[in-house]
Design a protein around this motif. Structure first.
Motif, PDB file in Angstrom:
ATOM      1  N   PRO A  17       0.783  -1.245   0.000  1.00 22.42           N
ATOM      2  CA  PRO A  17       0.000   0.000   0.000  1.00 22.42           C
ATOM      3  C   PRO A  17       0.814   1.295   0.000  1.00 22.42           C
ATOM      4  CG  PRO A  17      -0.327  -1.215   2.051  1.00 22.42           C
ATOM      5  CD  PRO A  17       0.528  -2.061   1.167  1.00 22.42           C
ATOM      6  N   SER A  18       2.061   1.251   0.466  1.00 22.58           N
ATOM      7  CA  SER A  18       2.830   2.498   0.563  1.00 22.58           C
ATOM      8  C   SER A  18       3.823   2.705  -0.572  1.00 22.58           C
ATOM      9  CB  SER A  18       3.571   2.541   1.906  1.00 22.58           C
ATOM     10  OG  SER A  18       4.471   1.460   1.977  1.00 22.58           O
ATOM     11  N   ILE A  19       3.800   1.840  -1.570  1.00 30.10           N
ATOM     12  CA  ILE A  19       4.778   1.924  -2.649  1.00 30.10           C
ATOM     13  C   ILE A  19       4.235   2.772  -3.811  1.00 30.10           C
ATOM     14  CG2 ILE A  19       4.148  -0.091  -4.018  1.00 30.10           C
ATOM     15  CD1 ILE A  19       7.124  -0.871  -3.930  1.00 30.10           C
ATOM     16  N   THR A  20       5.098   3.535  -4.449  1.00 33.03           N
ATOM     17  CA  THR A  20       4.733   4.316  -5.627  1.00 33.03           C
ATOM     18  C   THR A  20       4.655   3.375  -6.823  1.00 33.03           C
ATOM     19  OG1 THR A  20       5.931   6.220  -4.746  1.00 33.03           O
ATOM     20  CG2 THR A  20       5.420   6.252  -7.099  1.00 33.03           C
ATOM     21  N   ILE A  21       3.640   3.587  -7.679  1.00 30.02           N
ATOM     22  CA  ILE A  21       3.462   2.711  -8.831  1.00 30.02           C
ATOM     23  C   ILE A  21       3.621   3.508 -10.120  1.00 30.02           C
ATOM     24  CG2 ILE A  21       1.823   1.232 -10.049  1.00 30.02           C
ATOM     25  CD1 ILE A  21       0.772   0.390  -7.301  1.00 30.02           C
ATOM     26  N   ILE A  22       4.411   2.953 -11.049  1.00 31.75           N
ATOM     27  CA  ILE A  22       4.662   3.571 -12.348  1.00 31.75           C
ATOM     28  C   ILE A  22       4.101   2.652 -13.430  1.00 31.75           C
ATOM     29  CG2 ILE A  22       6.436   4.382 -13.955  1.00 31.75           C
ATOM     30  CD1 ILE A  22       8.318   4.490 -11.467  1.00 31.75           C
ATOM     31  N   THR A  23       3.366   3.227 -14.393  1.00 28.38           N
ATOM     32  CA  THR A  23       2.854   2.430 -15.511  1.00 28.38           C
ATOM     33  C   THR A  23       3.319   2.976 -16.859  1.00 28.38           C
ATOM     34  OG1 THR A  23       0.800   3.708 -15.560  1.00 28.38           O
ATOM     35  CG2 THR A  23       0.803   1.671 -14.248  1.00 28.38           C
ATOM     36  N   ASP A  24       3.982   4.107 -16.855  1.00 33.45           N
ATOM     37  CA  ASP A  24       4.451   4.736 -18.094  1.00 33.45           C
ATOM     38  C   ASP A  24       5.832   4.175 -18.452  1.00 33.45           C
ATOM     39  OD1 ASP A  24       5.661   6.441 -20.014  1.00 33.45           O
ATOM     40  OD2 ASP A  24       4.389   8.104 -19.377  1.00 33.45           O
ATOM     41  N   LEU A  25       5.903   3.449 -19.561  1.00 31.60           N
ATOM     42  CA  LEU A  25       7.151   2.801 -19.979  1.00 31.60           C
ATOM     43  C   LEU A  25       8.270   3.820 -20.216  1.00 31.60           C
ATOM     44  CD1 LEU A  25       8.672   0.221 -20.787  1.00 31.60           C
ATOM     45  CD2 LEU A  25       7.778   0.536 -23.106  1.00 31.60           C
ATOM     46  N   GLU A  26       7.963   4.935 -20.860  1.00 32.35           N
ATOM     47  CA  GLU A  26       8.997   5.942 -21.145  1.00 32.35           C
ATOM     48  C   GLU A  26       9.568   6.533 -19.859  1.00 32.35           C
ATOM     49  OE1 GLU A  26       7.805   8.824 -24.080  1.00 32.35           O
ATOM     50  OE2 GLU A  26       7.065   7.251 -25.415  1.00 32.35           O
TER      51      GLU A  26
END
Length: 148
Positions: free
Chosen positions: A17-26
Motif C-alpha cells: 500500500p505504501s509503494i509508488t506505482i509507475i505504468t508509463d514505460l517511457e
C-alpha cells in the motif's frame, strides 16, 4: 489506463500500500522515479470467444519492484506480501470500480530476486469481457389489419 493494467495496479497496491506505482514505460526507461517503487506492465496474449455474450482474454503481467538504497546498500522488498495475497485470494483478484476480476495462473508465477536493485515478478492471467450489445431500434407501435 486499460482495465487489465488497472486491476494489476490495484493488486500490487493491495500487497504494497505504501509503494509508488509507475505504468508509463517511457518514464520507467528514463529512470524518472525514486525507489521504493513498482513498474507494472500488461500485454494481451490471446483473445477468444467464451460464450455468446463474452470473450476470454489471456494476458501477461510484469512487475518490477525497485528496492530503496540506504547508506549505499539496497534494502530488498520482500515478495512475501504479494505471495500471501495471491494465496489468500486463491490466485484471483477482484479490482474495484471498473476494474476486472482476474484469474492468475499460479504455474506461470515467477519471482526473480537475483538482481540486487530489484525484484521481478511475472505471471499470466485471464479475464472475461462482455460483448457489447448492438443498438437495436425498438418497435413501439404495431399496425394490425383485420380481414373480414
Amino acid at each position: 489506463m486499460e482495465k487489465d493494467l488497472l486491476t494489476v495496479v490495484q493488486l500490487v497496491h493491495a500487497a504494497y500500500p505504501s509503494i509508488t506505482i509507475i505504468t508509463d514505460l517511457e518514464e520507467w526507461l528514463a529512470g524518472n522515479f525514486n525507489p521504493p517503487c513498482a513498474f507494472i506492465q500488461t500485454q494481451a496474449v490471446t483473445e477468444r470467444g467464451n460464450t455468446l455474450t463474452s470473450y476470454k482474454i489471456l494476458a501477461d503481467a510484469g512487475i518490477v519492484l525497485h528496492h530503496p538504497k540506504v547508506k549505499g546498500i539496497y534494502q530488498p522488498i520482500s515478495s512475501e506480501p504479494f505471495r500471501s495475497l495471491l494465496r489468500r485470494e486463491k490466485y484471483s483478484f477482484q479490482g474495484t470500480a471498473e476494474a476486472l476480476y482476474i484469474d492468475i495462473d499460479n504455474e506461470t508465477l515467477e519471482i526473480d530476486s537475483e538482481k540486487k536493485d530489484r525484484t521481478e515478478i511475472t505471471f499470466r492471467f485471464e479475464y472475461r469481457v462482455s460483448i457489447p450489445k448492438p443498438e437495436v431500434t425498438k418497435i413501439n407501435t404495431f399496425e394490425v389489419e383485420m380481414e373480414g
